[in-house]
Write an enzyme that holds these catalytic residues in place. Structure first.
Site, PDB file in Angstrom:
ATOM      1  N   LEU A   8      25.224   2.360  60.028  1.00 17.84           N
ATOM      2  CA  LEU A   8      25.904   2.678  61.068  1.00 17.84           C
ATOM      3  C   LEU A   8      27.331   2.212  60.812  1.00 17.84           C
ATOM      4  O   LEU A   8      27.511   1.012  60.357  1.00 17.84           O
ATOM      5  CB  LEU A   8      25.448   1.700  62.366  1.00 17.84           C
ATOM      6  CG  LEU A   8      26.091   2.180  63.791  1.00 17.84           C
ATOM      7  CD1 LEU A   8      25.178   1.957  64.734  1.00 17.84           C
ATOM      8  CD2 LEU A   8      27.398   1.101  63.928  1.00 17.84           C
ATOM      9  N   ILE A   9      28.274   2.894  60.849  1.00 18.45           N
ATOM     10  CA  ILE A   9      29.725   2.582  60.628  1.00 18.45           C
ATOM     11  C   ILE A   9      30.512   2.877  61.915  1.00 18.45           C
ATOM     12  O   ILE A   9      30.337   3.966  62.596  1.00 18.45           O
ATOM     13  CB  ILE A   9      30.193   3.559  59.583  1.00 18.45           C
ATOM     14  CG1 ILE A   9      29.458   3.392  58.261  1.00 18.45           C
ATOM     15  CG2 ILE A   9      31.603   3.318  59.138  1.00 18.45           C
ATOM     16  CD1 ILE A   9      29.905   4.430  57.347  1.00 18.45           C
ATOM     17  N   GLY A  11      34.084   3.362  63.979  1.00 19.80           N
ATOM     18  CA  GLY A  11      35.592   3.926  63.587  1.00 19.80           C
ATOM     19  C   GLY A  11      35.692   4.674  62.671  1.00 19.80           C
ATOM     20  O   GLY A  11      36.343   4.705  61.770  1.00 19.80           O
ATOM     21  N   SER A  13      36.353   8.161  63.169  1.00 23.05           N
ATOM     22  CA  SER A  13      37.099   9.344  63.571  1.00 23.05           C
ATOM     23  C   SER A  13      38.311   9.720  62.492  1.00 23.05           C
ATOM     24  O   SER A  13      38.701  10.840  62.225  1.00 23.05           O
ATOM     25  CB  SER A  13      37.868   9.277  64.889  1.00 23.05           C
ATOM     26  OG  SER A  13      38.978   8.550  64.911  1.00 23.05           O
ATOM     27  N   ILE A  16      39.749   5.142  56.745  1.00 26.25           N
ATOM     28  CA  ILE A  16      38.838   4.476  55.907  1.00 26.25           C
ATOM     29  C   ILE A  16      37.377   4.784  56.396  1.00 26.25           C
ATOM     30  O   ILE A  16      36.398   4.881  55.801  1.00 26.25           O
ATOM     31  CB  ILE A  16      38.903   2.980  55.785  1.00 26.25           C
ATOM     32  CG1 ILE A  16      40.358   2.530  55.201  1.00 26.25           C
ATOM     33  CG2 ILE A  16      37.952   2.137  55.264  1.00 26.25           C
ATOM     34  CD1 ILE A  16      40.795   1.301  55.147  1.00 26.25           C
ATOM     35  N   TYR A 154      47.416  -9.360  65.341  1.00 34.54           N
ATOM     36  CA  TYR A 154      46.563  -8.602  64.708  1.00 34.54           C
ATOM     37  C   TYR A 154      45.914  -9.604  63.710  1.00 34.54           C
ATOM     38  O   TYR A 154      44.939  -9.657  63.287  1.00 34.54           O
ATOM     39  CB  TYR A 154      47.360  -7.576  64.153  1.00 34.54           C
ATOM     40  CG  TYR A 154      46.485  -6.743  62.951  1.00 34.54           C
ATOM     41  CD1 TYR A 154      45.555  -5.677  63.453  1.00 34.54           C
ATOM     42  CD2 TYR A 154      46.678  -6.779  61.633  1.00 34.54           C
ATOM     43  CE1 TYR A 154      44.752  -5.062  62.623  1.00 34.54           C
ATOM     44  CE2 TYR A 154      46.281  -5.987  60.885  1.00 34.54           C
ATOM     45  CZ  TYR A 154      44.945  -5.218  61.181  1.00 34.54           C
ATOM     46  OH  TYR A 154      44.302  -4.449  60.208  1.00 34.54           O
TER      47      TYR A 154
END
Length: 281
Positions: A8-9, A11, A13, A16, A154
């Site tokens: 399962l990955i 992000g 769309s 990376i 961030y």
């Protein structure tokens, strides 16, 4: 029983995550490619088809900041595939701005997606990964090693992820689960555009930090023009997924390794401060 390993990955769309999804499928894995908005799956499905692996890439909705979404997605994966062998925590979002001029809501939102989202997915996945002695692979950033100007929120989130995973790794290993963090530098993706900021407005709004912001923006835009491709940055993820004994910490390029090495040997912080101050002049 399904004998194809499943990953399962998050992000996926663009950038990376998209490259990692296609790369994992090319390596023979069943890929559950997740994203918050599945209406944005077109680029991924097109890339998977072009690579001849469309049958191994399944798109599902998963919002890392919504616990119900995380739990629901994982239940579906187990029901449909019968196994979960790896998770790649890739979903994230940037935030540019110094703390004096950022709202606490901005800071909390940045922490939610970049840190708490990783924690939530990892926590929910671990029981399934233990069953198959799987792997947790997390995309952090060189910003999780070296604090960067105008990226306090961030970098704080990415530092937190690094600390979380470094602490988890030896514990997870006792149950047969491997943990790896992958540290990219600048990557030629939609990341900068996805920040949703107007550069001119950001500089104008920086007030007493305006000149420093201008220098930072100029340097950052140049760095992204010379960046790695998503495929290059995703390659170490695939190696960590398929290798016999991947390292805990992996950098995606020689340039990132050089910066990380400088930080890890800079005991009093003076070297890193000299480096990052130069970005503002």
């Amino acid at each position: 029983m399904n004998t194809t390993k499943t990953v399962l990955i998050t992000g996926t769309s663009s950038g990376i995550g998209l490259a990692a999804a296609v790369g994992a499928a090319r390596a023979g894995w069943q890929v559950v490619a997740t994203m918050r908005d599945t209406a944005k799956a077109e680029n991924l499905t097109r890339a998977a088809a072009a690579a001849g692996v469309a049958g191994l890439v399944q798109v599902k909705r998963l919002d890392v900041v919504d616990p119900a979404s995380v739990e629901s997605c994982l239940r579906e994966v187990l029901a449909e595939h019968g196994r979960l062998d790896a998770v790649v925590n890739n979903a994230g979002a940037g935030h540019v701005g110094t703390i004096e001029q950022s709202s606490m809501n901005d800071v909390r939102a940045t922490m939610e997606v970049n840190f708490f989202g990783v924690v939530a997915v990892t926590k929910a996945a671990l029981p399934y990964l233990r069953a198959g002695q799987g792997r947790v692979i997390t995309v952090t950033s060189i910003g999780g090693v070296v604090g960067q100007p105008f990226n306090e929120a961030y970098c704080a989130a990415k530092f937190a992820v690094e600390g979380f995973m470094e602490s988890l790794a030896p514990v997870a290993a006792t149950a047969g689960v491997g943990v790896t963090v992958v540290e990219p530098g600048p990557v030629a993706t939609e990341f900068v555009a996805n920040l949703g900021v107007d550069v001119t407005e950001v500089i104008a709004a920086a007030g007493p930090y305006g000149e420093a912001m201008r220098a930072y923006v100029d340097r950052t835009l140049k760095a992204f023009q010379e960046a790695q491709t998503p495929d290059e940055a995703a390659a170490p993820i695939i190696e960590a997924l398929t290798g016999a004994a991947p390292a805990f910490r992996v950098q995606t390029s020689p340039a990132v390794r050089e910066v990380a090495a400088a930080k890890l040997t800079d005991l009093d912080g003076s070297g890193v401060q000299a480096l990052t101050r130069a970005w503002l002049s």
